[in-house]
Write an enzyme that holds these catalytic residues in place. Structure first.
Site, PDB file in Angstrom:
ATOM      1  N   ASP A 221      -6.182  17.579 -16.170  1.00 35.93           N
ATOM      2  CA  ASP A 221      -6.933  17.911 -17.388  1.00 35.93           C
ATOM      3  C   ASP A 221      -6.944  19.432 -17.499  1.00 35.93           C
ATOM      4  OD1 ASP A 221      -8.724  18.575 -19.332  1.00 35.93           O
ATOM      5  OD2 ASP A 221     -10.219  17.071 -18.787  1.00 35.93           O
TER       6      ASP A 221
ATOM      7  N   LYS B  67      -8.438  22.253 -26.808  1.00 32.42           N
ATOM      8  CA  LYS B  67      -9.044  23.556 -27.056  1.00 32.42           C
ATOM      9  C   LYS B  67      -8.087  24.577 -27.684  1.00 32.42           C
ATOM     10  CE  LYS B  67     -12.750  23.071 -23.640  1.00 32.42           C
ATOM     11  NZ  LYS B  67     -13.918  22.836 -24.464  1.00 32.42           N
TER      12      LYS B  67
ATOM     13  N   PHE C 152     -15.882  17.461 -15.609  1.00 35.46           N
ATOM     14  CA  PHE C 152     -16.222  17.418 -17.044  1.00 35.46           C
ATOM     15  C   PHE C 152     -14.955  17.118 -17.819  1.00 35.46           C
ATOM     16  CE2 PHE C 152     -16.956  18.561 -21.349  1.00 35.46           C
ATOM     17  CZ  PHE C 152     -18.230  18.081 -21.577  1.00 35.46           C
TER      18      PHE C 152
HETATM   19  C1  LIG Z   1     -11.783  20.075 -18.799  1.00 34.60           C
HETATM   20  C2  LIG Z   1     -12.279  19.501 -20.100  1.00 34.60           C
HETATM   21  N1  LIG Z   1     -11.885  18.284 -20.481  1.00 34.60           N
HETATM   22  C3  LIG Z   1     -12.292  17.736 -21.636  1.00 34.60           C
HETATM   23  C4  LIG Z   1     -13.149  18.400 -22.481  1.00 34.60           C
HETATM   24  C5  LIG Z   1     -13.596  17.767 -23.770  1.00 34.60           C
HETATM   25  O1  LIG Z   1     -13.049  18.415 -24.853  1.00 34.60           O
HETATM   26  P1  LIG Z   1     -13.711  18.211 -26.314  1.00 34.60           P
HETATM   27  O2  LIG Z   1     -15.051  18.885 -26.271  1.00 34.60           O
HETATM   28  O3  LIG Z   1     -12.748  18.871 -27.256  1.00 34.60           O
HETATM   29  O4  LIG Z   1     -13.821  16.741 -26.537  1.00 34.60           O
HETATM   30  C6  LIG Z   1     -13.593  19.688 -22.117  1.00 34.60           C
HETATM   31  C7  LIG Z   1     -14.546  20.417 -22.988  1.00 34.60           C
HETATM   32  O5  LIG Z   1     -15.232  21.310 -22.571  1.00 34.60           O
HETATM   33  C8  LIG Z   1     -13.152  20.242 -20.907  1.00 34.60           C
HETATM   34  O6  LIG Z   1     -13.549  21.455 -20.518  1.00 34.60           O
END
Ligand SMILES: Cc1ncc(COP(=O)(O)O)c(C=O)c1O
Length: 404
Positions: free
Chosen positions: A230, A259, A145
């Protein structure tokens, strides 16, 4: 129905009436929050064990973060990147030092930071590695994700996230998560990067086999491939260290952060990398009107200062042990398995008892907020300011709902 209950019912109906149905929220309408607690429109209090999917690592309305935001609101909030403002370098330097990297590129949402990492990796591949034009490949993991943009959902393996949103962006190769041999086999001369979560949050807080990221580090270095972590959900103290990948003593080529970087106040994301990687970008090639704005930088700089002290990482490690000890005691008593690190846990509820959604609804009725994922798993990620008593309280409520 009492007048009090009517407020929640009415607010839920209003939200349902006026918004796209792209979420299926629990029937809780939050009006106020403080630390690890939220209060709904009817005055009911809940212990927040989701913490905005780790966007609220420092708790709701952390006093230092709120003060930083207030002070900045009284000075200047937005300039665009057409000009430089006096909080910009402070934030970027702080985050660069925290991550041990030369440079930082601030954006807003997590997905934007992931897009930034993809663009930088591709350009690095063409200009530094020497990959032929349009041929760059990035290896990603199944059940990943990384966000919701059209490019990012192009390499999602979740049909809900992906179906009906094509045509898809090419250039991504999916391998099983945690399978080093599969990564090795997928690398070609066109591979510019491996992009993975050090712990897969959305997939159910999946921790890869020990040695996976250490092996990836060796492999990527040997093959001249960028290792991109990530850490949007796993980073910034959540697992007991500043970055989850540190548990394997690994330093990636690029950190992708978001976040908690915004302190639960404003969307702040960033990538951090050394000059030979992030330095490939030239004026006009990438950007965002709001990325690195003064308010974001003021809050982000305070977040970095909080993390630089190490107190939150230490709390997460220490209290995480308590959380995991408490959860482990439920295995065989309605829980099938527990995974995670620090104050982060994926809990597989016995599907014979209830779904993850039902578990979260029952927890909410008892005043604990959590979120289900993939059928029967629930995710627990309290703010790092949570106390031992609050952890015990949440576990006692989980124990009670499992007894029926
Ligand atoms: C590991 C990871 N990458 C990217 C994202 C995307 O972040 P955003 O919702 O701020 O676009 C999330 C969101 O849950 C995430 O958990």
């Amino acid at each position: 129905m009492t007048t009090v209950e009517f407020r929640t019912t009415e607010a839920l109906a209003d939200a349902e009436r006026w918004t796209a149905h792209n979420y299926h929220p629990l029937p809780v309408v939050v009006a106020e929050a403080d630390g690890a607690w939220v209060t709904d429109v009817d005055g009911r209090r809940y212990l927040d064990f989701l913490a905005g999917y780790s966007a609220l690592n420092f708790g709701h309305r952390h006093p230092g973060l709120i003060a930083a935001a207030h002070a900045q609101l009284d000075r200047v909030t937005l300039t665009s990147r057409a000009f430089v403002h006096d909080r910009f370098a402070e934030f970027c330097r702080g985050l660069a030092e925290l991550s041990g990297k030369d440079l930082v590129l601030p954006m807003n949402t997590g997905a934007e930071a992931v897009e930034t990492a993809i663009k930088v990796a591709r350009k690095w591949g063409y200009r530094v590695k020497g990959v032929a034009a349009e041929r760059a490949e990035i290896i990603v993991a199944a059940d990943n994700f990384h966000g919701r943009t059209t490019t990012i959902v192009s390499f999602s393996t979740d049909p809900d996230a992906r179906a009906d949103f094509g045509p898809y962006t090419p250039g991504f190769v999916v391998v099983p998560y945690g399978d080093l041999d599969a990564v090795r086999a997928a690398i070609t001369p066109n591979t510019v990067a491996v992009l993975m979560e050090p712990i897969q949050g959305e997939a159910g807080v999946l921790v890869p086999p020990a040695g996976f990221f250490a092996g990836m580090r060796e492999l990527c270095t040997a093959e001249n491939v960028l290792l991109i972590a990530d850490e949007i959900q796993s980073g910034l103290g959540r697992t007991g260290k500043t970055f989850a990948i540190e548990h394997e003593d690994v330093v990636p080529d690029m950190y992708v952060l978001g976040k908690a970087l915004g302190g639960g106040i404003v969307p702040v994301s960033a990538v951090a990398a050394d000059r030979d990687v992030l330095g490939v970008l030239k004026p006009g090639e990438h950007g965002s009107t709001f990325g690195g704005n003064p308010l974001a930088c003021a809050v982000g700089a305070e977040v970095v200062a909080l993390l630089a002290g190490g107190e939150f990482q230490e709390r997460s490690a220490r209290l995480g042990e308590r959380l995991h000890t408490g959860l482990a005691a439920l295995i065989g008593r309605g829980v099938l398995a527990v995974r995670g690190r620090g104050l982060w846990a994926g809990v597989d509820i016995d599907p014979a008892l209830m779904t993850g959604r039902q578990a979260c609804e029952r927890l909410a009725e008892r005043g604990v907020l959590a979120k289900d994922t993939h059928g029967s798993t629930i995710r627990l990620a309290p703010p790092l300011v949570v106390t031992e008593e609050e952890i015990d309280l949440a576990i006692s409520h989980l124990t009670a709902i499992l007894k029926g």
